[in-house]
Write a protein that holds these residues in place. Structure first.
Motif, mmCIF file in Angstrom:
data_model
loop_
_atom_site.group_PDB
_atom_site.id
_atom_site.type_symbol
_atom_site.label_atom_id
_atom_site.label_comp_id
_atom_site.label_asym_id
_atom_site.label_seq_id
_atom_site.Cartn_x
_atom_site.Cartn_y
_atom_site.Cartn_z
ATOM 1 N N ALA A 97 0.868 -1.177 0.000
ATOM 2 C CA ALA A 97 0.000 0.000 0.000
ATOM 3 C C ALA A 97 0.898 1.217 0.000
ATOM 4 O O ALA A 97 1.666 1.420 0.937
ATOM 5 N N GLN A 98 0.891 1.968 -1.057
ATOM 6 C CA GLN A 98 1.744 3.144 -1.092
ATOM 7 C C GLN A 98 1.024 4.319 -1.750
ATOM 8 O O GLN A 98 0.177 4.103 -2.627
ATOM 9 N N GLY A 99 1.357 5.510 -1.267
ATOM 10 C CA GLY A 99 0.739 6.697 -1.826
ATOM 11 C C GLY A 99 1.198 6.904 -3.260
ATOM 12 O O GLY A 99 2.356 6.653 -3.582
ATOM 13 N N LYS A 100 0.279 7.315 -4.106
ATOM 14 C CA LYS A 100 0.648 7.560 -5.510
ATOM 15 C C LYS A 100 0.884 9.046 -5.677
ATOM 16 O O LYS A 100 0.079 9.869 -5.284
ATOM 17 N N SER A 101 2.027 9.394 -6.261
ATOM 18 C CA SER A 101 2.301 10.805 -6.475
ATOM 19 C C SER A 101 3.173 10.969 -7.712
ATOM 20 O O SER A 101 4.077 10.168 -7.953
ATOM 21 N N ASP A 102 2.886 12.004 -8.490
ATOM 22 C CA ASP A 102 3.715 12.296 -9.659
ATOM 23 C C ASP A 102 4.860 13.209 -9.273
ATOM 24 O O ASP A 102 5.710 13.537 -10.090
ATOM 25 N N ARG A 103 4.865 13.644 -8.026
ATOM 26 C CA ARG A 103 5.907 14.575 -7.580
ATOM 27 C C ARG A 103 7.206 13.821 -7.322
ATOM 28 O O ARG A 103 7.199 12.607 -7.106
ATOM 29 N N GLY B 5 6.037 22.325 4.690
ATOM 30 C CA GLY B 5 5.120 23.173 5.446
ATOM 31 C C GLY B 5 4.983 22.686 6.880
ATOM 32 O O GLY B 5 5.154 21.497 7.152
ATOM 33 N N GLY B 6 4.654 23.599 7.772
ATOM 34 C CA GLY B 6 4.547 23.267 9.191
ATOM 35 C C GLY B 6 3.145 23.473 9.739
ATOM 36 O O GLY B 6 2.170 23.653 8.992
ATOM 37 N N ARG B 7 3.092 23.492 11.069
ATOM 38 C CA ARG B 7 1.826 23.639 11.785
ATOM 39 C C ARG B 7 1.080 24.901 11.368
ATOM 40 O O ARG B 7 -0.156 24.959 11.371
ATOM 41 N N ALA B 8 1.841 25.944 10.991
ATOM 42 C CA ALA B 8 1.243 27.236 10.673
ATOM 43 C C ALA B 8 0.244 27.169 9.521
ATOM 44 O O ALA B 8 -0.634 28.032 9.419
ATOM 45 N N LEU B 9 0.352 26.134 8.678
ATOM 46 C CA LEU B 9 -0.588 26.041 7.555
ATOM 47 C C LEU B 9 -2.024 25.892 8.065
ATOM 48 O O LEU B 9 -2.956 26.392 7.462
ATOM 49 N N GLY B 10 -2.196 25.143 9.146
ATOM 50 C CA GLY B 10 -3.496 25.111 9.818
ATOM 51 C C GLY B 10 -4.516 24.133 9.279
ATOM 52 O O GLY B 10 -5.488 23.833 9.964
ATOM 53 N N SER B 11 -4.352 23.625 8.040
ATOM 54 C CA SER B 11 -5.303 22.655 7.491
ATOM 55 C C SER B 11 -4.698 21.998 6.256
ATOM 56 O O SER B 11 -3.741 22.527 5.669
ATOM 57 N N SER B 12 -5.281 20.858 5.883
ATOM 58 C CA SER B 12 -4.776 20.189 4.677
ATOM 59 C C SER B 12 -5.141 21.014 3.454
ATOM 60 O O SER B 12 -4.409 21.032 2.454
ATOM 61 N N ASP B 13 -6.242 21.727 3.517
ATOM 62 C CA ASP B 13 -6.639 22.568 2.391
ATOM 63 C C ASP B 13 -5.615 23.674 2.152
ATOM 64 O O ASP B 13 -5.219 23.946 1.027
ATOM 65 N N GLY C 16 -2.698 15.983 10.881
ATOM 66 C CA GLY C 16 -3.442 15.362 9.780
ATOM 67 C C GLY C 16 -3.491 16.195 8.508
ATOM 68 O O GLY C 16 -4.274 15.906 7.615
ATOM 69 N N TYR C 17 -2.630 17.219 8.415
ATOM 70 C CA TYR C 17 -2.662 18.056 7.201
ATOM 71 C C TYR C 17 -2.097 17.299 6.000
ATOM 72 O O TYR C 17 -2.485 17.535 4.857
ATOM 73 N N VAL C 18 -1.113 16.415 6.251
ATOM 74 C CA VAL C 18 -0.457 15.643 5.185
ATOM 75 C C VAL C 18 -0.161 14.236 5.714
ATOM 76 O O VAL C 18 -0.100 14.032 6.927
ATOM 77 N N PRO C 19 0.067 13.263 4.800
ATOM 78 C CA PRO C 19 0.376 11.910 5.267
ATOM 79 C C PRO C 19 1.753 11.829 5.926
ATOM 80 O O PRO C 19 2.635 12.666 5.664
#
Ligand SMILES: Cc1cc2nc3c(=O)[nH]c(=O)nc-3n(C[C@H](O)[C@H](O)[C@H](O)COP(=O)(O)OP(=O)(O)OC[C@H]3O[C@@H](n4cnc5c(N)ncnc54)[C@H](O)[C@@H]3O)c2cc1C
Length: 315
Positions: free
Chosen positions: A187-193, A205-213, A239-242
């Motif tokens: 099971a692995q995340g799919k990313s083109d990056r 990015g850090g905590r300051a982003l405040g949301s995954s959006d 929970g903003y990013v995996p």
């Protein structure tokens, strides 16, 4: 004279760049031979890549259906058997793969492992970071035993590829493989990056982003720069990013040419992960944030204003 065996890390028929970094470390040991061992169901393409690496003497391949997926329980006995052909050192990258496989190899060979080699001081003497990189310890292993070691890949540049054409040999190993561990699924995340561990540029990015959006602005800048995306543990825990994006002591140790830390304070556990980064850029609204002590360039201000401006300014 030393004879080194490097266990190749690979996925989907491609050699992981961490193997080329291991080769650079092996060169510092001044060995008579640096051989790369490729265990795969179909090792040809991976072996061809390894053979091109500068400093590689020979590539050994073991083609077995059981090697289709890198299971430590299956890989380790084959590596231990291969090592018995007069090798003085067995190395693998200090990645999830190497950390999984090499302790088993060390146990099978009856030796203690040297982990996270960051400098070679002699054939059996190495430096390695301890206490989250706050101290460097020099360790010496007994010269009479096989040295099993993982290599801190962030400490070494990748060996050049292209000028070498090392011979590739199929290795016949008479090893009974365990049946108690088998591959069920990946099971692995799919990313083109770009891959975070090996990317030349990383935007975190850090905590300051405040949301995954809100993290979208990090992805947008990363895409403009052709960069991988990383994050602090606080951003992951929220929970903003995996979690596979986490950079730091309990995340990934990386050495990109450019690291952009956005809304990250610069806790020691985060800095451990970027100690070997080339140029560090920090964006933080607090001019006293510790990240600015190690940053080469700093922007003091609100990330929600600065990051979109920066993104549109980048060609
Ligand atoms: C055993 C252990 C292991 C750990 N491992 C890791 C690890 O691997 N990786 C890791 O990252 N952490 C790790 N940590 C956690 C670490 O100690 C910090 O808690 C974490 O790194 C903080 O994340 P942060 O910088 O995103 O958050 P914070 O420390 O909360 O910093 C947020 C920053 O954003 C700035 N800011 C706020 N709003 C804005 C805005 N609008 N514009 C610009 N800037 C803004 C603030 O000034 C602040 O500097 C570990 C901790 C422990 C105890």
């Amino acid at each position: 004279m030393s004879k080194i065996l490097i266990v190749a890390e690979h996925l989907d028929g491609k050699l992981n760049p961490s193997t080329a970094r291991c080769v650079t470390c092996a060169k510092d040991i001044q060995a008579a031979a640096i051989d790369v061992l490729v265990l795969a169901a179909d090792p040809a393409a991976i072996a061809a890549e390894a053979a091109k690496l500068d400093g590689v003497t020979k590539v050994l391949t073991v083609a077995r259906a059981e090697n289709a997926h890198a299971l430590a329980a299956v890989v380790a006995p084959q590596v231990a058997a291969a090592a018995k052909a007069g090798y003085t050192h067995v190395l693998a990258p200090s990645t999830t793969f190497g950390k999984d496989v090499l302790p088993r190899v060390a146990a099978l060979l009856g030796v203690a492992q040297v982990s996270d080699i960051s400098t070679v001081e002699g054939t059996h003497t190495f430096k390695r970071p301890i206490y989250a990189g706050n101290a460097i310890v020099t360790v010496e292993a007994p010269a009479g035993s096989v040295l099993v070691g993982t290599v801190r890949t962030a400490s070494y540049a990748a060996a050049a590829s292209g000028a070498n054409a090392a011979p590739v040999e199929a290795l016949a190993l008479d090893v009974a493989l365990p049946s108690h561990t088998r591959f069920v699924g990946l099971a692995q995340g799919k990313s083109d990056r770009p891959d975070l561990q090996s990317a030349a540029r990383v935007v975190s990015g850090g905590r300051a982003l405040g949301s995954s959006d809100a993290f979208k602005i990090i992805y947008a800048l990363a895409d403009k720069l052709g960069a991988a995306v990383g994050a602090s543990r606080a951003a992951v825990d929220a929970g903003y990013v995996p979690s596979d994006l986490q950079v730091g002591q309990t995340g990934k140790i990386i050495a990109p040419e450019l690291y952009v830390a956005i809304g990250i304070s610069g806790a020691i556990q985060h800095l451990t992960g970027i100690k070997d980064a080339g140029t560090i850029v920090a964006i933080n609204k607090d001019a006293e944030a510790p990240i600015f002590e190690i940053a080469d360039y700093g922007l003091v201000g609100d990330l929600f204003k600065l990051v979109p401006e920066l993104t549109s300014a980048v060609g």
